[in-house]
Write an enzyme that holds these catalytic residues in place. Sequence first.
Site, mmCIF file in Angstrom:
data_model
loop_
_atom_site.group_PDB
_atom_site.id
_atom_site.type_symbol
_atom_site.label_atom_id
_atom_site.label_comp_id
_atom_site.label_asym_id
_atom_site.label_seq_id
_atom_site.Cartn_x
_atom_site.Cartn_y
_atom_site.Cartn_z
ATOM 1 N N ASN A 210 0.845 -1.196 0.000
ATOM 2 C CA ASN A 210 0.000 0.000 0.000
ATOM 3 C C ASN A 210 0.883 1.248 0.000
ATOM 4 O OD1 ASN A 210 0.537 0.814 2.859
ATOM 5 N ND2 ASN A 210 -0.362 -1.209 3.233
ATOM 6 N N ASP A 279 -4.077 -6.339 5.078
ATOM 7 C CA ASP A 279 -5.066 -7.191 5.751
ATOM 8 C C ASP A 279 -4.945 -8.643 5.296
ATOM 9 O OD1 ASP A 279 -6.170 -5.158 7.249
ATOM 10 O OD2 ASP A 279 -7.471 -4.513 5.610
ATOM 11 N N ILE A 308 -1.789 -7.444 14.344
ATOM 12 C CA ILE A 308 -0.632 -7.279 15.230
ATOM 13 C C ILE A 308 -1.022 -6.557 16.513
ATOM 14 C CG2 ILE A 308 1.671 -6.247 15.435
ATOM 15 C CD1 ILE A 308 1.776 -6.585 12.276
ATOM 16 N N PHE A 325 -4.002 3.170 15.222
ATOM 17 C CA PHE A 325 -4.434 4.225 14.298
ATOM 18 C C PHE A 325 -5.677 3.743 13.551
ATOM 19 C CE2 PHE A 325 -0.452 6.025 15.226
ATOM 20 C CZ PHE A 325 -0.452 7.335 14.750
ATOM 21 N N LYS A 343 -10.321 -4.113 19.457
ATOM 22 C CA LYS A 343 -8.908 -4.500 19.549
ATOM 23 C C LYS A 343 -8.345 -4.326 20.963
ATOM 24 C CE LYS A 343 -7.989 -3.525 14.682
ATOM 25 N NZ LYS A 343 -6.912 -3.480 13.701
HETATM 26 O O1 C5P Z 1 -8.292 -2.777 11.303
HETATM 27 P P1 C5P Z 1 -7.484 -1.649 10.792
HETATM 28 O O2 C5P Z 1 -6.427 -2.050 9.803
HETATM 29 O O3 C5P Z 1 -8.286 -0.507 10.271
HETATM 30 O O4 C5P Z 1 -6.768 -1.099 12.110
HETATM 31 C C1 C5P Z 1 -5.755 -0.182 12.060
HETATM 32 C C2 C5P Z 1 -4.872 -0.318 13.278
HETATM 33 O O5 C5P Z 1 -4.583 -1.672 13.531
HETATM 34 C C3 C5P Z 1 -3.536 0.341 13.061
HETATM 35 O O6 C5P Z 1 -3.072 0.765 14.326
HETATM 36 C C4 C5P Z 1 -2.692 -0.780 12.495
HETATM 37 O O7 C5P Z 1 -1.318 -0.569 12.705
HETATM 38 C C5 C5P Z 1 -3.214 -1.966 13.270
HETATM 39 N N1 C5P Z 1 -3.175 -3.234 12.548
HETATM 40 C C6 C5P Z 1 -2.315 -4.241 12.945
HETATM 41 N N2 C5P Z 1 -2.306 -5.431 12.294
HETATM 42 C C7 C5P Z 1 -3.138 -5.654 11.254
HETATM 43 C C8 C5P Z 1 -4.018 -4.664 10.827
HETATM 44 C C9 C5P Z 1 -4.003 -3.456 11.496
HETATM 45 O O8 C5P Z 1 -1.542 -4.031 13.889
HETATM 46 N N3 C5P Z 1 -3.103 -6.817 10.641
#
Ligand code: C5P
Length: 398
Positions: A210, A279, A308, A325, A343
């Site tokens: 991305n 994702d 994560i 974020f 989360k």
């Molecule tokens: O679910 P979404 O991607 O919108 O959530 C964003 C937040 O979750 C950000 O803080 C991003 O760094 C974290 N995140 C993560 N691992 C993922 C997806 C998002 O740590 N696989």
Amino acid sequence: MSSLTNKHILLGVTGGIAAYKSAELVRRLQDQGASVRVVMTPAAQEFITPLTLQALSGNPVHTTLLDPEAEMGMGHIELARWADLLLVAPASADFMARLAQGLGNDLLTTLCLATAAPICLAPAMNQGMWHSPATQENLQTLRSRGITLFGPAAGAQACGDVGPGRMLEPGELADLTAQQFSSGLLAGKKVVITAGPTREPIDPVRYISNHSSGKMGYAIAQAAVEAGARVTLISGPTRLPAPDDCRRIDVETAEEMLAASLAELEGCDLFIASAAVADFRPAQLAGQKIKKGSSDTMTLELVKNPDIVSTVASHAQRPAVVVGFAAETQDVVRYARDKLQRKNLDLVIANDVSRADIGFNSDDNAVTLVWRDREESLAQRSKAQLARDLIQHFTQTP
Ligand code: C5P
């Protein structure tokens, strides 16, 4: 030793004999790594020419508020946002009076009103003017608004008087400016930050990724180092240099980022997930480059990546504060609040990525902070300034 590496210093010069020292000050700030832009009041130009300060700073000097040509280059609001710190040296009694009154009747006072950056003043004036009740009252007002004063020193003055009102020497001013960036707010804390995109390989030459630049996470890492923290920056592929004094771990995929994050949890006080993690990843990694073949379509099977930040937030070694974020294009705060709960986070920093002027690749950002029990919006400012403001909020979370 503190320094001004990568810092944008907007230097305001007002009318006083000490303005001759501003030329040297530009150099001393640059010696510490700062980029300097200069704004002069009309009175300052009676003492030193804009050309001198332009030649030294390497940037055009800004002198008037209502100059269409200058506004086409870097307009006054852009200039206010560009600044990580606004230093006025020398600051005359007249300038401080206008600032205390909240006037915006020239470029420099307007910038002081518009900027979200800290403002520091190096007063320079005759000792009688310094002692006058009007000046002293203005100083009180300015201090109560969070404006920092550097000096003045006492000693022999250009007019023959002896007393307080001498501007500090350029070297001292540059050191004091650098010290403004080291707050000690996170002294002794371990901070782990994920940043940048992840890259999910399809075959040996292709990947899914991305547009995340990593700028926000790197700015937070820099601000956390300056606040005295031990910082680990777990970074996907970016073009950015890691801040000095921070441990950087380079990763490519979400799974690598997760493994590196878990390995860093021991003793971690604050975990900040700013990475734009993919994702999904391809279900299979092809060992050889996938050939075009004769079909007009191609199907790629994807599987979900681990989350994560939520893995960290529900871990036995959960840091005291876990921050995520939320980049959204609509209903920003509602989605952020949902993320906070789902989360198990302490704070979500939400931004609207449908706006081209902030977010993803931009140098600026505007965000809304969402806690369980409250919200607060931070208006548009540079990512460096925003990062410093965020550090302050992290220390007040949960
Ligand atoms: O679910 P979404 O991607 O919108 O959530 C964003 C937040 O979750 C950000 O803080 C991003 O760094 C974290 N995140 C993560 N691992 C993922 C997806 C998002 O740590 N696989």
